[in-house]
Design a protein around this motif. Sequence first.
Motif, PDB file in Angstrom:
ATOM      1  N   GLY A   1      -6.281 -16.521  -5.955  1.00  0.00           N
ATOM      2  CA  GLY A   1      -5.872 -15.131  -5.820  1.00  0.00           C
ATOM      3  C   GLY A   1      -5.843 -14.738  -4.361  1.00  0.00           C
ATOM      4  N   CYS A   2      -4.935 -13.825  -4.006  1.00  0.00           N
ATOM      5  CA  CYS A   2      -4.784 -13.391  -2.615  1.00  0.00           C
ATOM      6  C   CYS A   2      -5.024 -11.894  -2.482  1.00  0.00           C
ATOM      7  N   ASP A   3      -5.397 -11.464  -1.276  1.00  0.00           N
ATOM      8  CA  ASP A   3      -5.553 -10.042  -1.005  1.00  0.00           C
ATOM      9  C   ASP A   3      -4.177  -9.409  -0.795  1.00  0.00           C
ATOM     10  N   PRO A   4      -4.096  -8.072  -0.635  1.00  0.00           N
ATOM     11  CA  PRO A   4      -2.798  -7.394  -0.629  1.00  0.00           C
ATOM     12  C   PRO A   4      -1.778  -7.888   0.390  1.00  0.00           C
TER      13      PRO A   4
ATOM     14  N   GLU B   1       0.269 -11.929 -15.185  1.00  0.00           N
ATOM     15  CA  GLU B   1       1.380 -10.974 -15.168  1.00  0.00           C
ATOM     16  C   GLU B   1       0.914  -9.537 -14.955  1.00  0.00           C
ATOM     17  N   GLU B   2      -0.267  -9.191 -15.486  1.00  0.00           N
ATOM     18  CA  GLU B   2      -0.765  -7.812 -15.332  1.00  0.00           C
ATOM     19  C   GLU B   2      -1.024  -7.458 -13.877  1.00  0.00           C
ATOM     20  N   GLN B   3      -1.179  -8.471 -13.014  1.00  0.00           N
ATOM     21  CA  GLN B   3      -1.466  -8.213 -11.611  1.00  0.00           C
ATOM     22  C   GLN B   3      -0.333  -8.681 -10.695  1.00  0.00           C
ATOM     23  N   ALA B   4       0.825  -8.974 -11.301  1.00  0.00           N
ATOM     24  CA  ALA B   4       1.944  -9.510 -10.533  1.00  0.00           C
ATOM     25  C   ALA B   4       2.794  -8.424  -9.889  1.00  0.00           C
ATOM     26  N   ILE B   5       2.785  -7.216 -10.434  1.00  0.00           N
ATOM     27  CA  ILE B   5       3.621  -6.145  -9.893  1.00  0.00           C
ATOM     28  C   ILE B   5       2.890  -5.466  -8.737  1.00  0.00           C
ATOM     29  N   PRO B   6       3.493  -5.420  -7.541  1.00  0.00           N
ATOM     30  CA  PRO B   6       2.840  -4.753  -6.408  1.00  0.00           C
ATOM     31  C   PRO B   6       2.515  -3.298  -6.726  1.00  0.00           C
ATOM     32  N   ASN B   7       1.293  -2.896  -6.396  1.00  0.00           N
ATOM     33  CA  ASN B   7       0.843  -1.549  -6.732  1.00  0.00           C
ATOM     34  C   ASN B   7      -0.309  -1.173  -5.804  1.00  0.00           C
TER      35      ASN B   7
ATOM     36  N   ARG C   1       0.817  -1.214   0.000  1.00  0.00           N
ATOM     37  CA  ARG C   1       0.000   0.000   0.000  1.00  0.00           C
ATOM     38  C   ARG C   1       0.854   1.269   0.000  1.00  0.00           C
ATOM     39  N   HIS C   2       0.219   2.351  -0.458  1.00  0.00           N
ATOM     40  CA  HIS C   2       0.888   3.645  -0.431  1.00  0.00           C
ATOM     41  C   HIS C   2       1.314   3.968   0.996  1.00  0.00           C
ATOM     42  N   ASN C   3       2.558   4.396   1.131  1.00  0.00           N
ATOM     43  CA  ASN C   3       3.147   4.830   2.404  1.00  0.00           C
ATOM     44  C   ASN C   3       3.478   3.692   3.366  1.00  0.00           C
ATOM     45  N   SER C   4       3.186   2.437   3.005  1.00  0.00           N
ATOM     46  CA  SER C   4       3.450   1.350   3.949  1.00  0.00           C
ATOM     47  C   SER C   4       4.929   1.275   4.322  1.00  0.00           C
ATOM     48  N   LYS C   5       5.807   1.392   3.320  1.00  0.00           N
ATOM     49  CA  LYS C   5       7.238   1.314   3.598  1.00  0.00           C
ATOM     50  C   LYS C   5       7.677   2.460   4.511  1.00  0.00           C
ATOM     51  N   GLU C   6       7.196   3.671   4.217  1.00  0.00           N
ATOM     52  CA  GLU C   6       7.560   4.836   5.021  1.00  0.00           C
ATOM     53  C   GLU C   6       6.996   4.716   6.440  1.00  0.00           C
ATOM     54  N   PHE C   7       5.751   4.266   6.527  1.00  0.00           N
ATOM     55  CA  PHE C   7       5.142   4.092   7.851  1.00  0.00           C
ATOM     56  C   PHE C   7       5.878   3.033   8.667  1.00  0.00           C
ATOM     57  N   ALA C   8       6.332   1.968   7.990  1.00  0.00           N
ATOM     58  CA  ALA C   8       7.069   0.915   8.691  1.00  0.00           C
ATOM     59  C   ALA C   8       8.343   1.471   9.321  1.00  0.00           C
TER      60      ALA C   8
ATOM     61  N   THR D   1      -0.668  -2.717   7.013  1.00  0.00           N
ATOM     62  CA  THR D   1      -1.550  -3.189   5.959  1.00  0.00           C
ATOM     63  C   THR D   1      -2.976  -2.760   6.257  1.00  0.00           C
ATOM     64  N   ALA D   2      -3.775  -2.659   5.211  1.00  0.00           N
ATOM     65  CA  ALA D   2      -5.217  -2.447   5.380  1.00  0.00           C
ATOM     66  C   ALA D   2      -5.979  -3.562   4.695  1.00  0.00           C
ATOM     67  N   SER D   3      -5.324  -4.715   4.580  1.00  0.00           N
ATOM     68  CA  SER D   3      -5.959  -5.898   4.011  1.00  0.00           C
ATOM     69  C   SER D   3      -6.543  -5.578   2.635  1.00  0.00           C
ATOM     70  N   HIS D   4      -7.851  -5.804   2.460  1.00  0.00           N
ATOM     71  CA  HIS D   4      -8.480  -5.660   1.142  1.00  0.00           C
ATOM     72  C   HIS D   4      -9.203  -4.323   0.983  1.00  0.00           C
ATOM     73  N   ASN D   5      -8.986  -3.383   1.910  1.00  0.00           N
ATOM     74  CA  ASN D   5      -9.669  -2.089   1.823  1.00  0.00           C
ATOM     75  C   ASN D   5      -9.217  -1.294   0.595  1.00  0.00           C
ATOM     76  N   PRO D   6      -9.961  -0.223   0.241  1.00  0.00           N
ATOM     77  CA  PRO D   6      -9.604   0.596  -0.929  1.00  0.00           C
ATOM     78  C   PRO D   6      -8.222   1.234  -0.801  1.00  0.00           C
ATOM     79  N   PRO D   7      -7.689   1.773  -1.907  1.00  0.00           N
ATOM     80  CA  PRO D   7      -6.312   2.289  -1.934  1.00  0.00           C
ATOM     81  C   PRO D   7      -6.023   3.408  -0.940  1.00  0.00           C
ATOM     82  N   GLU D   8      -7.031   4.171  -0.544  1.00  0.00           N
ATOM     83  CA  GLU D   8      -6.781   5.292   0.364  1.00  0.00           C
ATOM     84  C   GLU D   8      -6.581   4.857   1.812  1.00  0.00           C
ATOM     85  N   TYR D   9      -6.732   3.567   2.083  1.00  0.00           N
ATOM     86  CA  TYR D   9      -6.612   3.042   3.443  1.00  0.00           C
ATOM     87  C   TYR D   9      -5.201   2.516   3.730  1.00  0.00           C
ATOM     88  N   ASN D  10      -4.862   2.530   5.029  1.00  0.00           N
ATOM     89  CA  ASN D  10      -3.735   1.760   5.521  1.00  0.00           C
ATOM     90  C   ASN D  10      -4.061   1.333   6.946  1.00  0.00           C
TER      91      ASN D  10
END
Length: 572
Positions: free
Chosen positions: A296-299, A256-262, A97-104, A146-155
Amino acid sequence: MVTPKIIEASKQWLTSTFDAETQKEIQDLIDNNPEELTDRFYKNMEFGTGGMRGVMGAGTNRINKYTLGKATQGLSDFLIQNNPNKELSTVIAYDCRHNSKEFAKVVADVFTANGIKVFLFDDLRTTPELSFAVRYLKADAGIVLTASHNPPEYNGYKVYGADGCQITPPNDGLIINEVNKVSFDKIKFNANEDLLTYIGEEVDNAFNQVSVDNGTFGEVDRSALKIVFTALHGTSIKSVPQVLNKAGFSDVHIVEEQAIPNGDFPTVKSPNPEEPEALEMATALANKINADILMGCDPDSDRLGIAVRDLDGNMKLLNGNQTMILMTDFLINQKKKAGKLNGTQFTATTIVSSEMVKVLADHYGIDTVITLTGFKWIGKAIADNPTKDFVGGGEESFGYMIGDFVRDKDAVTSCLLACEMAAHAKANGTTLYQQLLDIYIQHGYYKESLISITKKGMDGAAQIQQMIADFRANPVKEILGSPVKYVCDYEYSTKKNLITGKETTIDVPKSNVLIYHTEDGTKVCVRPSGTEPKIKFYFGVKGTLNSHDQAETVEAQLDQKIKDVIVALNLN
């Protein structure tokens, strides 16, 4: 109109305790967006019994450097107070997720500033590997961003104890008390980098090996199974393909289209494998190559969705209860074949999940522990039964755990187990779907469903509480003509027989949940979500299946019955 209380709370974030960027963001809201300002400050981001989850941004009701810092400072205080003269350590993982690395890194900084050693993963990792790593590294706590399967604006921020399980009573309440004591100006952000160690390959190898050890059984031609896997842009790409390969599954096709973390999850509306739409690309690939199974797995890779071939050869998505039933039956059978089924085994599930898990366990002569919703309670069941052999356990929300080396939902090992089961079925000239129908023929066709009603913001939270209060004050007396026999109120720990009037005590921790059981076996559960602005309604019905060729008809009848229940309760 912004209330004086909101203005006062927001202006505290304009002081020198907060960085210039945060102050600018808050000032802009004060000047231009009173509605958003109110939503960000009408309450504090709650540090609940499993941690926090919410929308990112500045403010007390948001996930940000300061709310995460407050939680970590409180946890640090708890660890130091309860472990005097001990060299403490924690493990931290994060997802895509966005900011996860920075928050960690922020969380790591607060721990080290408090003199606590930190093992920080060098890149994104799955939640089950974090749970494993806590015990592997003999740490005192673990955190996953992590925010599991929540929308992108969540963490979010999940806390694990030294046993690798999300925190449970009494420690959860004690930690919450410490977090609530912390004021933002008392957070220690000045890191001691000497206490920070980055971890990676060694832990990966250990986790992958124990996953294979627990997820494979006997000799079977694993190369004969054609598999499609999608990571849905999440962390599972770091573990699932590697574990499958290590186990000997060589015919694996990755979307492959869904293999890159995003963190934007650009190819799906929701990165939730519970939703058929999330697996559309995987289904298309499975049909193109005639795969036997897709997954398939969640984030953060604690939930998994599985689709297998039905009687007509079409890919059919199993629900979480069906996956749990198949896995539980397979694991118990493996114990039986190995001569290890001696009555000391047990399985576990939750109050909102399928009744069929207990039916299966009873059939094999082993115990079932039924817990509150959430894998922290299943993990606690393992700790509470140290002399018993935990086979596996799960819940309806597409999560399962095999053995006790991970103490949370483990989609990595569950993906491996799903393929192992499919490989055994294929070697025996059958399929997982046919095996599921065989279980239904023997024990009854149990079918479940779930609807969620979303109510956002301050008004939404009040509406959710009013809805369950109304159900509690005016209990349902009958559903589709079948009298309600039992009302289980977990808030008051009571189980009342509406026919005889007899009331008994429910021996589980209190929770704001109501469950109705009718005489014909219908089950309806009402539960506000603990992590999202939703109230959830779970439905379970039961029918009879005599042969495979009746499956489509019986399933349609049960699905219609669930729809009729929803209408009868005015939830449509």
